[in-house]
Design an enzyme around this catalytic site. Structure first.
Site, PDB file in Angstrom:
ATOM      1  N   ARG A 166     -60.156  -7.940 -45.868  1.00 41.26           N
ATOM      2  CA  ARG A 166     -59.290  -7.406 -44.809  1.00 41.26           C
ATOM      3  C   ARG A 166     -59.941  -7.591 -43.438  1.00 41.26           C
ATOM      4  O   ARG A 166     -59.264  -7.881 -42.451  1.00 41.26           O
ATOM      5  CB  ARG A 166     -58.987  -5.922 -45.090  1.00 41.26           C
TER       6      ARG A 166
ATOM      7  N   LYS B 281     -56.874  -3.824 -39.104  1.00 43.72           N
ATOM      8  CA  LYS B 281     -57.556  -2.571 -38.763  1.00 43.72           C
ATOM      9  C   LYS B 281     -58.280  -2.704 -37.425  1.00 43.72           C
ATOM     10  O   LYS B 281     -59.503  -2.532 -37.319  1.00 43.72           O
ATOM     11  CB  LYS B 281     -58.501  -2.168 -39.901  1.00 43.72           C
TER      12      LYS B 281
ATOM     13  N   GLU C  36     -45.916   4.298 -41.413  1.00 40.92           N
ATOM     14  CA  GLU C  36     -47.043   4.952 -42.084  1.00 40.92           C
ATOM     15  C   GLU C  36     -47.415   6.181 -41.284  1.00 40.92           C
ATOM     16  O   GLU C  36     -46.827   6.439 -40.217  1.00 40.92           O
ATOM     17  CB  GLU C  36     -48.219   3.996 -42.219  1.00 40.92           C
TER      18      GLU C  36
HETATM   19  C1  COI Z   1     -59.752   5.255 -43.549  1.00 40.84           C
HETATM   20  O1  COI Z   1     -58.992   5.780 -44.347  1.00 40.84           O
HETATM   21  O2  COI Z   1     -60.825   4.752 -43.923  1.00 40.84           O
HETATM   22  C2  COI Z   1     -59.425   5.154 -42.146  1.00 40.84           C
HETATM   23  O3  COI Z   1     -59.948   4.296 -41.508  1.00 40.84           O
HETATM   24  C3  COI Z   1     -58.514   6.104 -41.512  1.00 40.84           C
HETATM   25  C4  COI Z   1     -59.161   6.785 -40.340  1.00 40.84           C
HETATM   26  C5  COI Z   1     -58.100   7.409 -39.485  1.00 40.84           C
HETATM   27  C6  COI Z   1     -60.175   7.796 -40.770  1.00 40.84           C
END
Ligand code: COI
Length: 320
Positions: free
Chosen positions: A102, A204, A240
């Site tokens: 990813r 991300k 989401e």
């Molecule tokens: C995760 O679930 O690892 C994330 O990056 C979400 C984040 C808002 C803590």
């Protein structure tokens, strides 16, 4: 899973490591706050080069040029993965190769160099082993591992950074939400949107997270756990939540919004889809309207930080 052999090889090469089994903290009250651990991993590369071999160092602040690409233009990605301690003392990682892939896809979208899958997984393993005393006892939580890929080279005009840093740090964590394992109360925000078609909502990127803070702060101030976002075109289809993907259950069918570039391709999401199919559910990845979500038999959310969390209520346009 890290073998005892790998752990002892690392121990022999790094005499600085601390060897007590557990750090001295209250393992019964871990939330999702940052706990400073012992070590972090860093590797660097210049534009169009491959990453140099990384190394562990003491956990600490990072020095950056004020003109770093990440500071000025948000050229950065992050990942989240977890290490767990088994009953037999072995350490397990949750699919770090998927995070590596990813990150590579995200790096391509953000014009960044990325580490190889092997280097990424190796960095996660090294960080987990070096911080082993911070991995909670079985059943008490996990070590949340945060790989970052950031443009650290100085750049004034808008273009890719001349240098990238791949950094991995970790913190022990318990439940993400202050509700613990109690069902979540979610608020549907039809004013703010998380992403649009053609944007970077499917990767991300760090730039996806600050813009939701306003919606989250407002919802949390009113007692909600998190915000559900709708698509920005029709303002009707579920995307989401700020921190997790969403699923609904109706009879024997589990549905979740399709990943069409505006929704993060969660690794827990993917695992739940596979497991649900294996145990006999029909799983559909498609457009899910907010009305349909409001009428589901059950709703749950998934994410690395969140794990799998049940939803107790959804508030939309004054309806609950
Ligand atoms: C995760 O679930 O690892 C994330 O990056 C979400 C984040 C808002 C803590």
């Amino acid at each position: 899973c890290l073998t005892a052999q790998a752990a002892s090889a690392l121990r022999d090469s790094e005499p600085m490591f601390r060897y007590e089994e557990y750090a001295d903290i209250d393992w019964n009250n871990l939330g999702f706050g940052l706990t400073r651990t012992d070590y972090m991993y860093t590797a660097k590369c210049t534009q169009n080069e491959t990453f140099q071999q990384g190394r562990l160092s003491d956990y600490g602040n990072v020095e950056l040029s004020p003109a770093a690409g990440v500071l000025n233009y948000g050229q950065g990605l992050f990942e989240g993965t977890k290490a767990f301690r088994g009953e037999d003392g072995r350490i397990f990682l949750f699919r770090p190769d998927q995070n590596a892939i990813r990150m590579q896809i995200g790096a391509e979208r953000m014009c960044m160099q990325s580490p190889s899958v092997q280097q990424f997984v190796d960095a996660v393993k090294q960080t987990a082993i070096a911080n082993k005393r911070w991995i909670p006892p079985p059943g008490k939580g996990s070590l949340y591992i945060r790989p970052l890929l950031i443009g650290t080279g100085p750049i004034l005009g808008l273009s890719p950074s001349p240098e990238y840093t791949f950094l991995v740090y970790a913190s022990p964590v318990g439940n993400y939400f202050k509700e613990g394992v109690a069902p979540l109360n979610l608020y549907v925000d039809d004013q703010f949107h998380r992403a649009t078609r053609g944007g970077a909502g499917g990767v991300k990127s760090i730039t996806n997270y600050a813009p939701v803070l306003k919606a989250i702060s407002r919802a949390k101030g009113e007692g909600f756990s998190d915000v559900i976002y709708l698509d920005s075109v029709h303002k009707k289809y579920v995307e989401e939540a700020s921190s997790c993907n969403i699923f609904l259950v109706k009879g024997n069918v589990i549905s979740t919004p399709a990943t069409v570039g505006t929704i993060l391709e969660g690794i827990t999401r993917k695992s739940i889809i596979d497991i649900a199919r294996d145990i006999g559910y029909k799983v559909e990845e498609r457009s899910v309207s907010i009305d349909e979500l409001m009428e589901a038999d059950e709703v749950f959310t998934t994410g690395t930080a969140v794990s799998v969390a049940t939803v107790g209520s959804i508030t939309y346009n004054g309806r609950r």
